[in-house]
Write an enzyme that holds these catalytic residues in place. Structure first.
Site, short mmCIF file in Angstrom:
data_model
loop_
_atom_site.label_atom_id
_atom_site.label_comp_id
_atom_site.label_asym_id
_atom_site.label_seq_id
_atom_site.Cartn_x
_atom_site.Cartn_y
_atom_site.Cartn_z
N TYR A 130 0.88 -1.18 0.00
CA TYR A 130 0.00 0.00 0.00
C TYR A 130 0.92 1.22 0.00
CZ TYR A 130 -4.19 2.61 1.52
OH TYR A 130 -5.24 3.49 1.61
N ARG A 183 -5.38 10.28 -11.28
CA ARG A 183 -4.72 11.00 -10.17
C ARG A 183 -4.28 9.95 -9.16
NH1 ARG A 183 -5.03 10.34 -5.26
NH2 ARG A 183 -7.02 11.16 -4.58
N LYS A 201 -5.46 -1.58 -2.68
CA LYS A 201 -6.65 -1.32 -1.85
C LYS A 201 -7.36 -2.64 -1.55
CE LYS A 201 -6.79 3.29 -1.64
NZ LYS A 201 -7.02 4.16 -0.50
N GLU A 272 -11.68 5.05 -7.08
CA GLU A 272 -10.41 5.38 -6.44
C GLU A 272 -9.51 6.17 -7.37
OE1 GLU A 272 -9.84 4.22 -3.11
OE2 GLU A 272 -8.27 5.74 -3.27
N ASP A 273 -8.97 7.25 -6.87
CA ASP A 273 -7.95 8.03 -7.57
C ASP A 273 -8.37 8.48 -8.97
OD1 ASP A 273 -6.68 7.68 -5.21
OD2 ASP A 273 -4.84 6.83 -6.03
N ASP A 295 -13.83 6.67 -2.52
CA ASP A 295 -12.98 6.58 -1.34
C ASP A 295 -12.24 7.89 -1.04
OD1 ASP A 295 -11.53 5.28 0.73
OD2 ASP A 295 -9.86 4.96 -0.65
N ASP A 296 -11.75 8.56 -2.09
CA ASP A 296 -10.96 9.77 -1.88
C ASP A 296 -11.81 10.90 -1.32
OD1 ASP A 296 -8.33 8.87 -2.98
OD2 ASP A 296 -9.65 8.45 -4.67
N ASN A 446 -0.12 11.67 -0.06
CA ASN A 446 0.66 10.45 -0.32
C ASN A 446 1.33 10.54 -1.67
OD1 ASN A 446 -0.31 9.10 2.05
ND2 ASN A 446 -2.26 8.86 1.00
#
Ligand SMILES: NC(=O)C1=CN([C@@H]2O[C@H](COP(=O)(O)OP(=O)(O)OC[C@H]3O[C@@H](n4cnc5c(N)ncnc54)[C@H](O)[C@@H]3O)[C@@H](O)[C@H]2O)C=CC1
Ligand SMILES: CC(=O)C(=O)O
Ligand SMILES: [Mg+2]
Length: 604
Positions: A130, A183, A201, A272-273, A295-296, A446
């Protein structure tokens, strides 16, 4: 010796291996012989007992000695520790990638053993599978690629997705993590290489929430990339075209969602992302149509809110004082805006006032500085948090971070900017003038090099009385005289596994704000007063299975309270409704998969 002792301890800790998010009892396998050895879901390597070798046509395909699971485990850990010893002193990136390769080889060969070592050594291995190492893996994915994992749908597959989804070998899929690679962490557009994120994830879903690895699916939607370097890279594995935009883009996501929910109507999709514009747009587009969440935006918001509430407790003040906290957020993207929206909802609930009137305490900055109502081309998603100049304490449109921190003297400085080092020495020193006795500095971006500051700098310049959290892990900081600056990891990993698990086990059709709020509140209340007083706002990652069970149960109860729980497996909506609170946690724990070899039974 210690390894075996630890292994035995983990055996004691484990929940039963019944898993309705998986299967129970013997495992039916539709293949025989070498095909089984090459299938990581079923492979036990040298661990196949002789009777099974006979039954499955494996006799002669393995060395004769049967090695127990415990011995296989110890052997892997010995190799891993020896890799650590042999690479001491080498650059971090090289060591981390070597560790990732070793874990990945096991993942590709024997998932049962892989997840067992992951669960038992989560603190050591999470930074490899991760954040931060997963970021490096994505950056180097095309070169590292050996075997595919998950599914890839590209712009060239338009019109084909409904049939493609049936190429996936599992009959049931409970959890999907989907990205378009636009992203990836704070690393920008990585195109198809972003597949590493859904894989990482979902590893956390298996390790933390006990999803059965046979029932999770990482997915890459490759709609092109605007990363010129990748487009010119001869090893790049994605389609070589600029990203699709507008309706063309949405039609691809629509087609994928229709296909996936046609085959698996009860699955859950975690977005995600995705770059900000699509993150918000797809959330609004699908959240009342399918069981999905972003999630973000939503997972991060809950984790940050738990941290913000913990900060109030750490200051020795009642939770209701949250409404008085001044919070500066650097980063007005999907994550920063998600956090502010949830924080504003919490303030509104606590103060009983309308959400639009509670925003004075928040100061939002992006790459162009403080966002005010004077901002040209103000993004509609940021507009609710744009400062009215009358409430801006003398600050102006575009005021810099240092100007804002000096003027506002915030209780909390929170970074979700994706830019390493923006909390520089001057900004951190300005936090010493905070009006709070225990100011909080959350450098949540991150991977590690994109964190707004390091833990060491936060304590060095911000002072010893701060509370600190970062998105990627840092070591605790030695403050001298036996004192330790505690480093929290404020990462959505504390929530998304429980949100997904709670959604599956409640059988909810949608994931509502109420369910997300319940998840955040449970995380916030998980910590004891004593821990909070010591600056420990988030639990140790070692207890992530327990936290996830609690969060999952809170989500189930919220779904029941909202009348959305349709039940799961043998447990119907009425059973869930009548389930006492403590029993919900037991129900969730009972349904967590735990990796151990089950007898394989061949069926044609
Ligand atoms: N700890 C956690 O659980 C999570 C961390 N993140 C991290 O948050 C970061 C941002 O993610 P998103 O919001 O999705 O990205 P995004 O690209 O949507 O937003 C980034 C925002 O930061 C702003 N920004 C850029 N430079 C800045 C500067 N010098 N000062 C202030 N603001 C600046 C941009 O203008 C933009 O508003 C990423 O690094 C990501 O890894 C995201 C989700 C969860
Ligand atoms: C943690 C996470 O989701 C991110 O950095 O994007
Ligand atoms: Mg993310």
């Amino acid at each position: 010796m210690w390894k075996l002792a630890r292994f035995a301890a983990s055996n004691l800790r484990r929940s039963r291996r019944l898993f309705s998010v998986g299967v129970s009892g013997p495992c039916i396998v539709h293949k025989r012989g070498a095909d089984i050895l090459h299938d990581p879901w079923f492979n036990k390597d040298t661990g196949f007992p002789l009777s099974e070798r006979d039954r499955l046509g494996l006799r002669g395909l393995l060395p004769p000695r049967v090695i127990s699971f415990e011995q296989q485990y110890a052997r892997f850990m010995e190799s891993y520790r020896s890799l650590e010893r042999n690479t001491k002193g080498q650059p971090d990136g090289i060591v981390s990638l070597a560790k990732w390769r070793m874990l990945n080889r096991l993942h590709d060969r024997n998932e049962t053993l892989y997840y067992r070592v992951l669960i038992d050594n989560i603190k050591d291995f999470a930074p490899i599978i991760y954040t931060p190492t997963v970021g490096l893996v994505c950056q180097n994915y095309s070169g590292l690629f050996r075997r595919p994992r998950g599914m890839y749908f590209s712009a060239k597959d338009k019109g084909e997705m409904m049939s493609m989804i049936y190429n996936w070998p599992a009959q049931q899929v409970d959890m999907i993590v989907l990205t378009d690679g636009s992203r990836i962490l704070g690393l920008g557009d990585l195109g198809v290489q972003g597949i590493g994120i859904p894989i990482g994830k979902l590893d956390m879903y298996v390790a933390a929430a006990g999803f059965n690895p046979q029932r999770v699916l990482p997915v890459m939607l490759d709609v092109g990339t605007n990363n010129q370097k990748l487009l010119e890279d001869r090893l790049y594995l994605g389609i070589r075209q600029p990203r699709l935009e507008g309706e063309e883009y949405l039609s691809i996501v629509d087609e994928f969602m229709e296909a996936v929910f046609t085959r698996w109507p009860k699955t859950i999709v975690q977005f995600e992302d995705f770059q900000m514009k699509w993150a918000f747009e797809t959330l609004e587009r699908y959240r009342t149509k399918f069981c999905m969440f972003n999630d973000d935006i939503q997972g991060t918001a809950g984790v940050a809110l738990a941290g913000l509430l913990g900060t109030v407790r750490a200051q020795g003040r009642p939770l209701s004082d949250f409404v008085k906290q001044k919070i500066v957020v650097a980063g007005a993207g999907s994550a920063g805006l998600g956090v502010l929206k949830m924080a504003a909802q919490a303030v509104s609930r606590m103060s009983g006032s309308n959400e639009t009137t509670v925003k004075n305490q928040f100061f939002l900055l992006d790459k162009d500085g403080l966002i005010t109502k004077e901002r040209k081309n103000l993004d509609p998603a940021a507009a609710p948090f744009a400062k009215d100049l009358a409430d801006a304490e003398g600050l102006k449109e575009g005021s810099s971070l240092i100007e804002v921190v000096k003027k506002v003297k915030p209780d909390v400085l929170l970074g979700l900017s994706g830019v390493g080092g923006v909390f520089n020495e001057e900004v951190l020193k300005a936090m010493r003038e905070s009006s709070s006795s225990k100011p909080a500095i959350f450098a949540m971006s991150n991977p590690t090099k994109n964190a707004e500051c390091t833990a060491a700098d936060a304590f060095k310049y911000g002072g010893e009385n701060i509370v600190f959290a970062s998105g990627s892990p840092f070591e605790n900081v030695d403050l001298g005289n036996g004192k330790v600056g505690y480093v929290n990891q404020a990462n959505n990993m504390y929530l998304f596994p429980g949100i997904g698990l709670g959604a599956v086990l409640s059988g909810a059709r949608f994931i509502t704000d109420g369910m997300l709020q319940a998840a955040a509140e449970r995380l916030a209340s998980y910590m004891t007063d004593e821990e909070i007083e010591n600056g420990i706002l988030f639990p140790s990652i070692n207890s992530i299975r327990d936290i996830t069970a609690e969060v999952g149960a809170a989500v189930v109860r919220a779904a029941v309270a909202e009348g959305l729980a349709e039940g799961h497996g043998d447990v119907g909506p009425k059973d869930l409704k009548n389930m006492p609170k403590e029993e919900t946690v037991a129900y969730v724990k009972r349904n967590m998969w735990f990796p151990e070899y089950s007898p394989l039974v061949h069926e044609k």
